[in-house]
Design a protein around this motif. Structure first.
Motif, PDB file in Angstrom:
ATOM      1  N   ASN A 200       0.827  -1.217   0.000  1.00 43.54           N
ATOM      2  CA  ASN A 200       0.000   0.000   0.000  1.00 43.54           C
ATOM      3  C   ASN A 200       0.858   1.262   0.000  1.00 43.54           C
ATOM      4  OD1 ASN A 200       0.880   0.367   2.592  1.00 43.54           O
ATOM      5  ND2 ASN A 200      -0.913  -0.581   3.526  1.00 43.54           N
ATOM      6  N   PHE A 201       0.287   2.395   0.258  1.00 47.62           N
ATOM      7  CA  PHE A 201       1.028   3.657   0.127  1.00 47.62           C
ATOM      8  C   PHE A 201       2.222   3.801   1.065  1.00 47.62           C
ATOM      9  CE2 PHE A 201      -2.555   4.084   2.929  1.00 47.62           C
ATOM     10  CZ  PHE A 201      -2.034   4.693   4.057  1.00 47.62           C
ATOM     11  N   GLU A 202       2.378   2.823   2.004  1.00 48.96           N
ATOM     12  CA  GLU A 202       3.514   2.914   2.939  1.00 48.96           C
ATOM     13  C   GLU A 202       4.788   2.255   2.418  1.00 48.96           C
ATOM     14  OE1 GLU A 202       2.381   0.925   6.487  1.00 48.96           O
ATOM     15  OE2 GLU A 202       1.330   2.653   7.293  1.00 48.96           O
ATOM     16  N   ALA A 203       4.818   1.835   1.176  1.00 52.61           N
ATOM     17  CA  ALA A 203       5.963   1.063   0.684  1.00 52.61           C
ATOM     18  C   ALA A 203       7.287   1.753   0.987  1.00 52.61           C
ATOM     19  CB  ALA A 203       5.826   0.847  -0.818  1.00 52.61           C
ATOM     20  N   GLY A 204       8.233   0.945   1.505  1.00 54.14           N
ATOM     21  CA  GLY A 204       9.571   1.457   1.772  1.00 54.14           C
ATOM     22  C   GLY A 204      10.539   0.911   0.743  1.00 54.14           C
ATOM     23  N   LEU A 205      11.850   1.162   1.002  1.00 52.96           N
ATOM     24  CA  LEU A 205      12.870   0.753   0.029  1.00 52.96           C
ATOM     25  C   LEU A 205      12.889  -0.755  -0.172  1.00 52.96           C
ATOM     26  CD1 LEU A 205      15.829   3.120   1.036  1.00 52.96           C
ATOM     27  CD2 LEU A 205      14.366   3.274  -0.992  1.00 52.96           C
ATOM     28  N   GLY A 206      12.667  -1.498   0.908  1.00 52.14           N
ATOM     29  CA  GLY A 206      12.681  -2.965   0.803  1.00 52.14           C
ATOM     30  C   GLY A 206      11.595  -3.458  -0.126  1.00 52.14           C
ATOM     31  N   TYR A 207      10.430  -2.866  -0.001  1.00 51.23           N
ATOM     32  CA  TYR A 207       9.327  -3.310  -0.862  1.00 51.23           C
ATOM     33  C   TYR A 207       9.609  -2.969  -2.327  1.00 51.23           C
ATOM     34  CZ  TYR A 207       4.841  -4.294  -2.810  1.00 51.23           C
ATOM     35  OH  TYR A 207       3.863  -4.832  -3.590  1.00 51.23           O
ATOM     36  N   LEU A 208      10.229  -1.825  -2.565  1.00 55.92           N
ATOM     37  CA  LEU A 208      10.563  -1.438  -3.945  1.00 55.92           C
ATOM     38  C   LEU A 208      11.547  -2.417  -4.579  1.00 55.92           C
ATOM     39  CD1 LEU A 208      10.869   2.456  -4.206  1.00 55.92           C
ATOM     40  CD2 LEU A 208       8.913   0.958  -4.628  1.00 55.92           C
ATOM     41  N   ILE A 209      12.413  -3.025  -3.756  1.00 53.41           N
ATOM     42  CA  ILE A 209      13.344  -4.019  -4.295  1.00 53.41           C
ATOM     43  C   ILE A 209      12.538  -5.143  -4.960  1.00 53.41           C
ATOM     44  CG2 ILE A 209      15.101  -5.748  -3.701  1.00 53.41           C
ATOM     45  CD1 ILE A 209      15.971  -3.883  -1.408  1.00 53.41           C
ATOM     46  N   LEU A 210      11.513  -5.598  -4.225  1.00 62.11           N
ATOM     47  CA  LEU A 210      10.667  -6.665  -4.776  1.00 62.11           C
ATOM     48  C   LEU A 210       9.956  -6.196  -6.046  1.00 62.11           C
ATOM     49  CD1 LEU A 210       9.003  -7.987  -1.489  1.00 62.11           C
ATOM     50  CD2 LEU A 210      10.965  -8.928  -2.726  1.00 62.11           C
ATOM     51  N   LEU A 211       9.457  -4.964  -6.000  1.00 62.13           N
ATOM     52  CA  LEU A 211       8.711  -4.422  -7.136  1.00 62.13           C
ATOM     53  C   LEU A 211       9.586  -4.341  -8.388  1.00 62.13           C
ATOM     54  CD1 LEU A 211       5.940  -3.044  -7.875  1.00 62.13           C
ATOM     55  CD2 LEU A 211       7.124  -0.868  -7.521  1.00 62.13           C
ATOM     56  N   PHE A 212      10.787  -3.792  -8.225  1.00 60.64           N
ATOM     57  CA  PHE A 212      11.668  -3.611  -9.383  1.00 60.64           C
ATOM     58  C   PHE A 212      12.217  -4.947  -9.871  1.00 60.64           C
ATOM     59  CE2 PHE A 212      12.422   0.861  -7.623  1.00 60.64           C
ATOM     60  CZ  PHE A 212      11.443   1.401  -8.451  1.00 60.64           C
ATOM     61  N   ARG A 213      12.299  -5.939  -8.964  1.00 60.08           N
ATOM     62  CA  ARG A 213      12.724  -7.256  -9.414  1.00 60.08           C
ATOM     63  C   ARG A 213      11.654  -7.848 -10.332  1.00 60.08           C
ATOM     64  NH1 ARG A 213      13.621 -12.103  -5.253  1.00 60.08           N
ATOM     65  NH2 ARG A 213      11.374 -12.106  -5.502  1.00 60.08           N
ATOM     66  N   GLN A 214      10.397  -7.663  -9.914  1.00 62.03           N
ATOM     67  CA  GLN A 214       9.289  -8.148 -10.756  1.00 62.03           C
ATOM     68  C   GLN A 214       9.284  -7.454 -12.104  1.00 62.03           C
ATOM     69  OE1 GLN A 214       5.796  -7.542  -8.406  1.00 62.03           O
ATOM     70  NE2 GLN A 214       5.901  -9.577  -7.469  1.00 62.03           N
ATOM     71  N   GLN A 215       9.574  -6.163 -12.091  1.00 61.72           N
ATOM     72  CA  GLN A 215       9.577  -5.379 -13.345  1.00 61.72           C
ATOM     73  C   GLN A 215      10.870  -5.576 -14.142  1.00 61.72           C
ATOM     74  OE1 GLN A 215       8.913  -1.320 -12.179  1.00 61.72           O
ATOM     75  NE2 GLN A 215       6.770  -1.689 -11.596  1.00 61.72           N
ATOM     76  N   PHE A 216      11.777  -6.383 -13.574  1.00 67.65           N
ATOM     77  CA  PHE A 216      13.096  -6.605 -14.175  1.00 67.65           C
ATOM     78  C   PHE A 216      13.753  -5.276 -14.538  1.00 67.65           C
ATOM     79  CE2 PHE A 216      16.370  -8.538 -16.871  1.00 67.65           C
ATOM     80  CZ  PHE A 216      16.784  -9.507 -15.971  1.00 67.65           C
ATOM     81  N   ILE A 221      17.167  -1.042  -8.873  1.00 67.73           N
ATOM     82  CA  ILE A 221      17.595  -1.715  -7.628  1.00 67.73           C
ATOM     83  C   ILE A 221      18.944  -1.150  -7.161  1.00 67.73           C
ATOM     84  CG2 ILE A 221      18.250  -3.923  -6.599  1.00 67.73           C
ATOM     85  CD1 ILE A 221      16.127  -5.225  -8.376  1.00 67.73           C
ATOM     86  N   TYR A 222      19.813  -0.887  -8.148  1.00 66.91           N
ATOM     87  CA  TYR A 222      21.080  -0.227  -7.785  1.00 66.91           C
ATOM     88  C   TYR A 222      20.815   1.156  -7.202  1.00 66.91           C
ATOM     89  CZ  TYR A 222      23.991  -3.812  -9.931  1.00 66.91           C
ATOM     90  OH  TYR A 222      24.610  -4.978 -10.209  1.00 66.91           O
ATOM     91  N   ALA A 223      19.817   1.831  -7.730  1.00 72.11           N
ATOM     92  CA  ALA A 223      19.460   3.152  -7.195  1.00 72.11           C
ATOM     93  C   ALA A 223      19.028   3.027  -5.727  1.00 72.11           C
ATOM     94  CB  ALA A 223      18.353   3.787  -8.019  1.00 72.11           C
ATOM     95  N   ILE A 224      18.309   1.923  -5.420  1.00 70.85           N
ATOM     96  CA  ILE A 224      17.908   1.688  -4.025  1.00 70.85           C
ATOM     97  C   ILE A 224      19.138   1.464  -3.146  1.00 70.85           C
ATOM     98  CG2 ILE A 224      16.744   0.056  -2.485  1.00 70.85           C
ATOM     99  CD1 ILE A 224      14.692  -0.340  -4.754  1.00 70.85           C
ATOM    100  N   ALA A 225      20.096   0.705  -3.689  1.00 64.92           N
ATOM    101  CA  ALA A 225      21.339   0.470  -2.931  1.00 64.92           C
ATOM    102  C   ALA A 225      22.014   1.795  -2.607  1.00 64.92           C
ATOM    103  CB  ALA A 225      22.266  -0.428  -3.742  1.00 64.92           C
ATOM    104  N   LEU A 226      22.023   2.669  -3.599  1.00 65.10           N
ATOM    105  CA  LEU A 226      22.641   3.988  -3.419  1.00 65.10           C
ATOM    106  C   LEU A 226      21.926   4.783  -2.329  1.00 65.10           C
ATOM    107  CD1 LEU A 226      24.877   5.657  -4.939  1.00 65.10           C
ATOM    108  CD2 LEU A 226      22.990   6.776  -6.146  1.00 65.10           C
ATOM    109  N   LEU A 227      20.589   4.825  -2.436  1.00 65.69           N
ATOM    110  CA  LEU A 227      19.812   5.591  -1.454  1.00 65.69           C
ATOM    111  C   LEU A 227      19.954   4.980  -0.048  1.00 65.69           C
ATOM    112  CD1 LEU A 227      16.498   6.512  -3.288  1.00 65.69           C
ATOM    113  CD2 LEU A 227      18.473   7.947  -2.789  1.00 65.69           C
ATOM    114  N   SER A 228      20.022   3.642   0.037  1.00 70.52           N
ATOM    115  CA  SER A 228      20.204   2.983   1.337  1.00 70.52           C
ATOM    116  C   SER A 228      21.523   3.409   1.963  1.00 70.52           C
ATOM    117  CB  SER A 228      20.193   1.463   1.184  1.00 70.52           C
ATOM    118  OG  SER A 228      19.052   1.053   0.493  1.00 70.52           O
TER     119      SER A 228
END
Lengths: 258, 262
Positions: A200-216, A221-228
């Motif tokens: 839902n609207f509370e998605a954090g960086l961890g959830y986006l990892i899953l999302l971008f993996r699905q979207q290939f 995902i590297y951008a998430i690593a950077l922001l983390s």
């Protein structure tokens, strides 16, 4: 700032970047496997809205879990240090429980609190709590013997000894635990979000990892690593600054060049 | 009450006993540290205790300060026990407090109001020549300065008895001599009875009007030597032949005491 301080890391960064491009060119690696830096920058810009709102949610979870861990960790340490029996009984358990990998407990938290913020905060709390308890308890029970005798010769009350001697003496130990916790809290929040986050609207960086993996979309995902990394850095740097301000006058750890 | 630090007043006041050990024994487990130790210290006296390591010198001070209990015998002190101050071998300053706040500590623990203790601490630091260092932290102070702060802190509650446990042992010879003179000077201005443990014969001769030479183990008094150079004593005393002779004599007595052990 002197060039000999900022120049070497900048040059090293440029060198690593060049190597990155060189490796991709030399082995003809697909950007899906190993995206070049500009693809990551592009992904960061393209997905900025999603990424930064997720960063905010993760940072908030990290702050909550961390604050809870600092408060409870300090209180538990004071309790353990207040009685020899309590300390002997529970301190070994504090050290042992520290060894439990927190990820194992994530399903348990989800059962207790449901998926989302409460579980993520609980995970962040669990991962940052034990270092604070362990380090603060040690500081509280290792008060310098000579200083304790000094207080004894002045017939100081138990409370005077706690406030004017034991707590200030333990402050550097407490802050060491807090610094360790600060490096762990963002990791806890991201891991928690990855395994107990919600779509839902509370998605954090961890959830986006899953999302971008699905979207290939590996560049994102590297951008998430950077922001983390940025989140972790800001977290640790803030705590370091507070610790430095608290100890700058008197403690060895806050002296330049040490 | 303490008396003025001149020779005459010490003579006059030597009737009342500031501190006394009567047949005191102290054991740690099976080991006797002190056995049947008796000593009377008169008000205004400066008594040094020297002897081989492990002869129980420090234990004597700790017994008087109430940091440890005797296994037998009796220890008495004039007035309340709280009227003595203990100066530790290392200055034992709290590193998170400035020099001023370190000197304030005993006053704070005794419930003295903030303004009053601040004013008193400033006066004391002035007395030990550290007016410029009041806001410095211990890590910014030299060994000699730290010990001066420690002395100022010791004087904060105006103790009638000062228990000094090798306070200058870690300092270089120059600083040590200077602090010896300053200690006597302090006593002129704020009189106290002193019980001073040291390994240095020359220091003991310079400071004391009596030196207790101990032998161990268990710790006993081997001999007591009276030093009658008049107070106030200045550094010029160290150049007098009488001083050398006294140092030589006490050194000899100390060696004899050590042979008893061997």
């Amino acid at each position: 700032m002197k060039a000999r301080f900022w120049l070497p890391p900048v040059l090293a960064g440029v060198l690593m970047m060049a190597l990155w491009y060189a490796v991709i060119a030399a082995f003809d690696i697909s950007p899906y496997v190993f995206p070049p830096p500009h693809e990551i920058a592009k992904a960061t810009v393209d997905k900025a809205g999603l990424l930064f709102s997720a960063l905010g949610h993760t940072a908030w979870a990290a702050v909550l879990g961390f604050a809870l861990a600092v408060t409870c960790g300090f209180a538990i340490a004071v309790l353990l240090a207040s009685s020899g029996l309590l300390k002997r009984a529970f301190y070994p358990w504090v050290l042992a429980l520290q060894m439990v990998p927190v990820v194992v407990l994530i399903p348990v938290f989800v059962i207790w609190f449901g998926a989302g913020l409460p579980s993520i905060v609980a995970i962040t709390f669990m991962i940052s709590f034990f270092p604070i308890v362990a380090s603060t308890t040690l500081g509280l029970v290792s008060t310098d013997h000579g200083m304790r005798e000094l207080f004894e010769t002045y017939h100081a009350s138990r409370w005077q000894e706690i406030f004017h001697l034991r707590l200030p003496y333990a402050l550097p130990h407490f802050l060491t635990g807090v610094k360790i916790a600060a490096t762990l809290a963002p990791i806890g929040a991201i891991t928690g979000d990855l395994l107990a986050g919600t779509s839902n609207f509370e998605a954090g960086l961890g959830y986006l990892i899953l999302l971008f993996r699905q979207q290939f979309y590996p560049a994102a995902i590297y951008a998430i690593a950077l922001l983390s990394a940025v989140l972790g850095f800001v977290f640790v740097a803030s705590v370091q600054l507070i610790a430095w301000l608290a100890l700058r006058h008197w403690h060895e750890s806050s002296q330049p060049g040490e | 009450m303490p008396v003025a630090g001149s020779v005459r007043s010490i003579m006059v006041s030597s009737h009342h006993i500031a501190a006394a050990f009567r047949d005191v024994t102290k054991r740690f487990g099976e080991t006797a540290i002190l056995e049947d130790f008796s000593l009377e210290v008169a008000g205004g006296e400066f008594v040094s205790i020297i002897g081989p390591s492990g002869c129980g010198k420090t234990t004597l001070l700790r017994l008087l300060a109430g940091l440890t209990e005797p296994s037998g015998g009796e220890i008495t002190q004039e007035g309340q026990a709280g009227r003595s101050a203990y100066i530790f071998q290392d200055a034992t300053l709290l590193p998170w407090r400035t020099a001023l706040r370190n000197v304030e500590l005993p006053l704070q623990l005794a419930g003295v109001s903030r303004d009053e203790r601040r004013q008193r601490a400033e006066e004391l630091l002035k007395l030990v020549g550290l007016s410029d260092a009041t806001l410095k932290y211990p890590r910014q102070l030299s060994g000699g300065m730290k010990m001066r702060v420690s002395l100022a802190r010791g004087l904060a509650l105006q103790p009638s008895l000062m228990l000094l446990d090798e306070p200058f042992g870690a300092l270089d010879a120059m600083t040590r001599n200077r602090l010896n003179e300053e200690l006597l000077d302090l006593r002129e201005r704020q009189p106290f009875t002193a019980l001073f443990v040291t390994h240095s014969v020359s220091e003991a001769v310079f400071l004391s009007n009596r030196i207790v030479v101990m032998s161990g183990q268990p710790g006993r008094i081997a001999v007591v030597e009276t030093i009658d150079f008049p107070y106030p004593r200045k550094s010029a005393l160290r150049e007098q032949p009488e001083y050398y002779e006294k140092v030589a004599k006490v050194t000899g007595l100390l060696h004899q005491a050590e042979e008893v052990v061997a």
